[in-house]
Design a protein around this motif. Sequence first.
Motif, PDB file in Angstrom:
ATOM      1  N   LEU A   1      80.056 -28.789  25.870  1.00 42.55           N
ATOM      2  CA  LEU A   1      81.341 -28.821  25.206  1.00 42.55           C
ATOM      3  C   LEU A   1      81.183 -28.608  23.712  1.00 42.55           C
ATOM      4  N   SER A   2      80.184 -29.248  23.140  1.00 42.51           N
ATOM      5  CA  SER A   2      79.956 -29.093  21.701  1.00 42.51           C
ATOM      6  C   SER A   2      79.568 -27.658  21.371  1.00 42.51           C
ATOM      7  N   PHE A   3      78.790 -27.018  22.270  1.00 40.53           N
ATOM      8  CA  PHE A   3      78.359 -25.640  22.030  1.00 40.53           C
ATOM      9  C   PHE A   3      79.540 -24.671  22.103  1.00 40.53           C
ATOM     10  N   VAL A   4      80.404 -24.884  23.086  1.00 37.06           N
ATOM     11  CA  VAL A   4      81.559 -23.977  23.257  1.00 37.06           C
ATOM     12  C   VAL A   4      82.512 -24.157  22.075  1.00 37.06           C
ATOM     13  N   LYS A   5      82.734 -25.392  21.678  1.00 35.29           N
ATOM     14  CA  LYS A   5      83.607 -25.634  20.525  1.00 35.29           C
ATOM     15  C   LYS A   5      83.054 -24.955  19.277  1.00 35.29           C
ATOM     16  N   GLN A   6      81.739 -25.006  19.125  1.00 31.06           N
ATOM     17  CA  GLN A   6      81.117 -24.383  17.956  1.00 31.06           C
ATOM     18  C   GLN A   6      81.326 -22.869  17.998  1.00 31.06           C
ATOM     19  N   GLN A   7      81.217 -22.241  19.205  1.00 29.23           N
ATOM     20  CA  GLN A   7      81.448 -20.797  19.318  1.00 29.23           C
ATOM     21  C   GLN A   7      82.914 -20.451  19.020  1.00 29.23           C
ATOM     22  N   TYR A   8      83.846 -21.288  19.532  1.00 24.33           N
ATOM     23  CA  TYR A   8      85.270 -21.069  19.277  1.00 24.33           C
ATOM     24  C   TYR A   8      85.557 -21.114  17.779  1.00 24.33           C
ATOM     25  N   GLN A   9      84.940 -22.068  17.094  1.00 26.17           N
ATOM     26  CA  GLN A   9      85.142 -22.205  15.647  1.00 26.17           C
ATOM     27  C   GLN A   9      84.536 -21.021  14.899  1.00 26.17           C
ATOM     28  N   ASN A  10      83.371 -20.548  15.363  1.00 27.87           N
ATOM     29  CA  ASN A  10      82.728 -19.401  14.711  1.00 27.87           C
ATOM     30  C   ASN A  10      83.592 -18.149  14.852  1.00 27.87           C
ATOM     31  N   LEU A  11      84.225 -17.942  16.051  1.00 32.71           N
ATOM     32  CA  LEU A  11      85.077 -16.757  16.248  1.00 32.71           C
ATOM     33  C   LEU A  11      86.303 -16.850  15.349  1.00 32.71           C
ATOM     34  N   THR A  12      86.845 -18.028  15.208  1.00 35.97           N
ATOM     35  CA  THR A  12      88.016 -18.200  14.321  1.00 35.97           C
ATOM     36  C   THR A  12      87.653 -17.840  12.887  1.00 35.97           C
ATOM     37  N   GLN A  13      86.454 -18.310  12.447  1.00 38.65           N
ATOM     38  CA  GLN A  13      86.014 -17.994  11.091  1.00 38.65           C
ATOM     39  C   GLN A  13      85.779 -16.488  10.936  1.00 38.65           C
ATOM     40  N   ASP A  14      85.254 -15.800  11.968  1.00 40.46           N
ATOM     41  CA  ASP A  14      85.024 -14.358  11.885  1.00 40.46           C
ATOM     42  C   ASP A  14      86.340 -13.597  11.754  1.00 40.46           C
ATOM     43  N   CYS A  15      87.364 -14.032  12.501  1.00 39.86           N
ATOM     44  CA  CYS A  15      88.669 -13.361  12.417  1.00 39.86           C
ATOM     45  C   CYS A  15      89.238 -13.491  11.006  1.00 39.86           C
ATOM     46  N   ASP A  16      89.112 -14.692  10.428  1.00 39.99           N
ATOM     47  CA  ASP A  16      89.623 -14.881   9.059  1.00 39.99           C
ATOM     48  C   ASP A  16      88.856 -14.027   8.069  1.00 39.99           C
ATOM     49  N   ARG A  17      87.513 -13.972   8.225  1.00 35.80           N
ATOM     50  CA  ARG A  17      86.707 -13.174   7.308  1.00 35.80           C
ATOM     51  C   ARG A  17      87.060 -11.696   7.419  1.00 35.80           C
ATOM     52  N   LEU A  18      87.265 -11.167   8.639  1.00 35.33           N
ATOM     53  CA  LEU A  18      87.597  -9.749   8.805  1.00 35.33           C
ATOM     54  C   LEU A  18      88.962  -9.444   8.201  1.00 35.33           C
ATOM     55  N   GLN A  19      89.893 -10.385   8.314  1.00 33.59           N
ATOM     56  CA  GLN A  19      91.218 -10.187   7.730  1.00 33.59           C
ATOM     57  C   GLN A  19      91.120 -10.086   6.211  1.00 33.59           C
ATOM     58  N   GLN A  20      90.286 -10.952   5.596  1.00 35.14           N
ATOM     59  CA  GLN A  20      90.113 -10.918   4.141  1.00 35.14           C
ATOM     60  C   GLN A  20      89.441  -9.618   3.690  1.00 35.14           C
ATOM     61  N   GLU A  21      88.453  -9.159   4.446  1.00 34.07           N
ATOM     62  CA  GLU A  21      87.761  -7.922   4.086  1.00 34.07           C
ATOM     63  C   GLU A  21      88.714  -6.723   4.166  1.00 34.07           C
ATOM     64  N   GLN A  22      89.645  -6.709   5.186  1.00 34.16           N
ATOM     65  CA  GLN A  22      90.634  -5.621   5.290  1.00 34.16           C
ATOM     66  C   GLN A  22      91.524  -5.596   4.045  1.00 34.16           C
ATOM     67  N   SER A  23      91.920  -6.729   3.565  1.00 29.32           N
ATOM     68  CA  SER A  23      92.785  -6.785   2.384  1.00 29.32           C
ATOM     69  C   SER A  23      92.064  -6.244   1.161  1.00 29.32           C
ATOM     70  N   ALA A  24      90.761  -6.620   1.005  1.00 27.30           N
ATOM     71  CA  ALA A  24      89.978  -6.172  -0.154  1.00 27.30           C
ATOM     72  C   ALA A  24      89.788  -4.658  -0.128  1.00 27.30           C
ATOM     73  N   ILE A  25      89.516  -4.072   1.038  1.00 26.60           N
ATOM     74  CA  ILE A  25      89.315  -2.617   1.129  1.00 26.60           C
ATOM     75  C   ILE A  25      90.609  -1.887   0.821  1.00 26.60           C
ATOM     76  N   GLY A  26      91.750  -2.400   1.278  1.00 25.55           N
ATOM     77  CA  GLY A  26      93.037  -1.771   0.966  1.00 25.55           C
ATOM     78  C   GLY A  26      93.279  -1.723  -0.532  1.00 25.55           C
ATOM     79  N   SER A  27      92.950  -2.802  -1.267  1.00 25.18           N
ATOM     80  CA  SER A  27      93.113  -2.843  -2.718  1.00 25.18           C
ATOM     81  C   SER A  27      92.223  -1.808  -3.398  1.00 25.18           C
ATOM     82  N   GLN A  28      90.942  -1.663  -2.915  1.00 26.60           N
ATOM     83  CA  GLN A  28      90.029  -0.681  -3.504  1.00 26.60           C
ATOM     84  C   GLN A  28      90.563   0.744  -3.293  1.00 26.60           C
TER      85      GLN A  28
END
Length: 1008
Positions: free
Chosen positions: A246-273
């Motif tokens: 359970l702890s391992f799956v929760k950790q993977q779920y949290q990592n995917l959430t963080q990846d989605c947020d990071r990709l969203q931020q990177e898309q915004s930065a590239i659009g500005s450039q």
Amino acid sequence: MIPVQLILKNFLSYRDATLDFRGLHTACISGSNGAGKSSLLEAITWAIWGESRATAEDDVIYSGAKEVRVDFTFQSNQQKYRVIRTRIRGGTSVLEFQIEIPSGFRSLTGKGVRATQDLILEHIKLDYDTFINSAYLRQGRADEFMLKRPTERKEILAELLKLNQYDDLEERAKESSRQFKARAVELERSLESIKIQLQQRETTEAQRVELEAELNQLQQVQAFDNIQLQSLQVVQHQRQNWEQQLSFVKQQYQNLTQDCDRLQQEQSAIGSQLSDLEKILHQEAEIKAGYTQYQSLQSQEEAFAAKFEEYTRAQQTRQQKQQHLTKQIHEIERQLQQAQAQLEALHQQERDIQQTLTKSGEVEAALSQLAAARHHVARLDQLQMQVTPLLQQRATLQSQLDRTHAGLVARLEQLQSTENQLQRQQHRQPQLQQAVMDVAIQIEELEKKRVYLQRVQEKGHERRHFIERLQAHQRDYEKLLGELEQKLQMLQNPEALCPLCERPLDEHHWSRVVEKTQAELEDTQGQFWVVREQMAVSDREIQVLRQEYREISQQLASYDGLREQRGQLAAQLEATTDVQQQLQQIAAEKQHLERSLQAGDYAPDKQAELRQLDQYLQQANYNEQDHALARSEVERWRWAEIKQGQIKDATKRQAQLLARKPELQSQIAQLQVRIQQDQTDSECAKQIAALERHITEIGYSSEQHNNLRIAVRQAQSWHLRYQQLLSAQQQYPQLQTRLQELEESRSARVTERQKLGGQIESIIQQLQATANPSAQIQALEQQLAIRRRQLDEQIAKLGRLEQLALQLETLQIQYEQQHQQLQSCKQEYRVYQELAQAFGKNGIQALMIENVLPQLEAETNQLLSRLSGNQFHVQFITQKAGRSAKSTKKNAKLIDTLDILIADSRGTRSYETYSGGEAFRINFAIRLALAKLLAQRAGAALQLLIVDEGFGTQDAEGCDRLIAAINAIASDFACILTVTHMPHLKEAFQARIEVNKTQEGSQLSLSI
């Protein structure tokens, strides 16, 4: 040891001396006191053993010399040896040892002085102590043995016999016995401690069996709890796996959430450039035009920079040429200044020389005065040479007259002092006569008391011998009483056997034996108390005798002083008989001296010679003060010579200056012309003018160059914007592709996150359906831990008991070993105790002295009979305890005394009552007997006898007998040397060695 030859170099009082002993059998070494007779014999002991009377090693060297050497050749055991000992002052000694072979002497020298000394002792078998106590009867030591107390005599005899080695053995045996006794005490304490510890063996074994049973029961309970714990741990392990999943799956779920947020931020930065790059791309034409203008300005600035470098090089070259030219001109100007300074110095010297030449007339007059003064001094010097010997002769005569006058005055004072002293002696003559009579009366009374004291002493010896016999009887009675009491105690047993035949006793015989033993016990007790009473009476008598002996001894303490005082008074009284005649002679001599001093008529020849010298000196009319004034006059006019030399030097210098002046003027003119030419016509000046023309042709303007630099810096921004344009053209398509990839990645991670959310809900449901066994496991683990500690304690306790049992077994073995060691130590202790008694004063040493004394007594009496005409007899007495009829010689104990009884025609007397001559003959006989005995015990034959100063106390008859005794024993010795300072005894010896003291050291002369 037989001496053959002795060679001395710088030894004590000898500078260089040689003595050949060959052909000498009985010889006399004669000479005055201090001539070096004993030094001749000291040389032998120093060569062989390195021993002498000198306190420091360097004291044997002759005063003022740096090195000493003694070469001694001797014969021993039919073999000839040679010893050479040398020493350098402040350095070390060198010892050589040689043996004679057919071809000469062969070296036996060892490695070092100590090794060589050991070789010498090994060959001659005689050490230094044995030699000086046997062959060498040293000066002043003839009566050393007899003047000691009886106890000290025995110690000296033991020392001469080298019995002190037994003292060392006794001390070592005592030390070993003390060590073994201490070891035995230590072992006894250790055995007692081990015995107490061994009593714990049975208790320890019982405790071990009980502990093993408790340990087995605890181990069974512990095994059942371990099985229950393992089943609960399986359930807990499965639950822990689900929790971890359970702890391992929760950790993977949290990592995917963080990846989605990071990709969203990177898309915004590239659009500005992308939006920024589009702005730059729209300004492309304007940026390229500005960049072209920047390149044109930069080309113009580079051209001006090249001109600036050429202009700078030309300026630097011109400056260097100018500096070189200036340096040349300065050098010429410096030479010009030096020449001008030299010319000015010549002018100054000309003025000084002219001033010196003006004083020539004054100097000529002073020179004439100097010549006259020197002529006067020369005349006075010649007169002084004539007068000086006469003045010295006069001073010598005056000094001799003063010494003669002082001698007469001193003699007069000495005569006055002697006259006063003789007058005092003359007044004391009646007092001296009375004092001599008083001292004689006191000595006569003390001599009577000395005789009575000897009788008291003899009576005391008699009482002590009687007490010793009573003490022996007392010990015998004590032993007999002990045996009788033991016999009565044995007879108390009804089944006792007969003490004599060891057969069973019936009642009748038992009664008879008891009565007889009881009667014998009572009789013995009566005799024992009689002995005790006699001992008490004898003790009181001895105390009375001792008190009387002490009182008389105190009264006799002044006897020797009175005898010495009588001799001194008699000598003083004898000296006063011719005082009157001496006083008359002194008065006549005083009158003559006083008349001579008043009239001054002493030394008339010297006084006449002195008057003649005074008359001649007066005629010569020489005065030392006039001579000194003449010398000072010469010194006063000496400056004229110095000035004359200066005038001559000034004349020569003036001619030199006149020749030098035109040269300097010509040199100054030439230097001035060179300066003008170098400033205008030199090669360096021409090069400087050419460089100035080239600088003008370059046409460089610093103002134009600065304006161009400012324009380049202002247009430099177009270069930066042109670089940004090129970068935007390259990055814009890449950023568009990257933006599309990010969108695809974010969509895939959102889908995967939705799947992991379903897995988390499924695991949570399974955990809620399974119970948690943690509390039960914790309780079981606590019980197991408590029981495990109990098991550890029990096991440790069992280990300690097993170790204790092993230690007790080891202690048992140790107890047996130490018991054996204790028995061995006790045996060794008894052995060393017996050895200490055997090596002690009353053991082997007493037996050896007792065995030696008869031989010493016989040899002494044989020699003494020759010396005294059979008038003296010596007996050595060692006081011994009295012995009963049953005691044996082994039971006797020697007392630490050695009495010497001397008998003559008047009976037995103490040694102190004999005259000087008689005492010396006794001493000589005992000393010579000891010498023979010591040499015999050392394993060496006594072939050499040296008697140093043995005749001083002998009268004519005693000397004749002593010489006769030496001649009688001459056949026993290979060489006899007798040292004496008495001239009339030299004629008694056919062979004589004369020793004389000279300024070059002691000298030897041999007459046979």
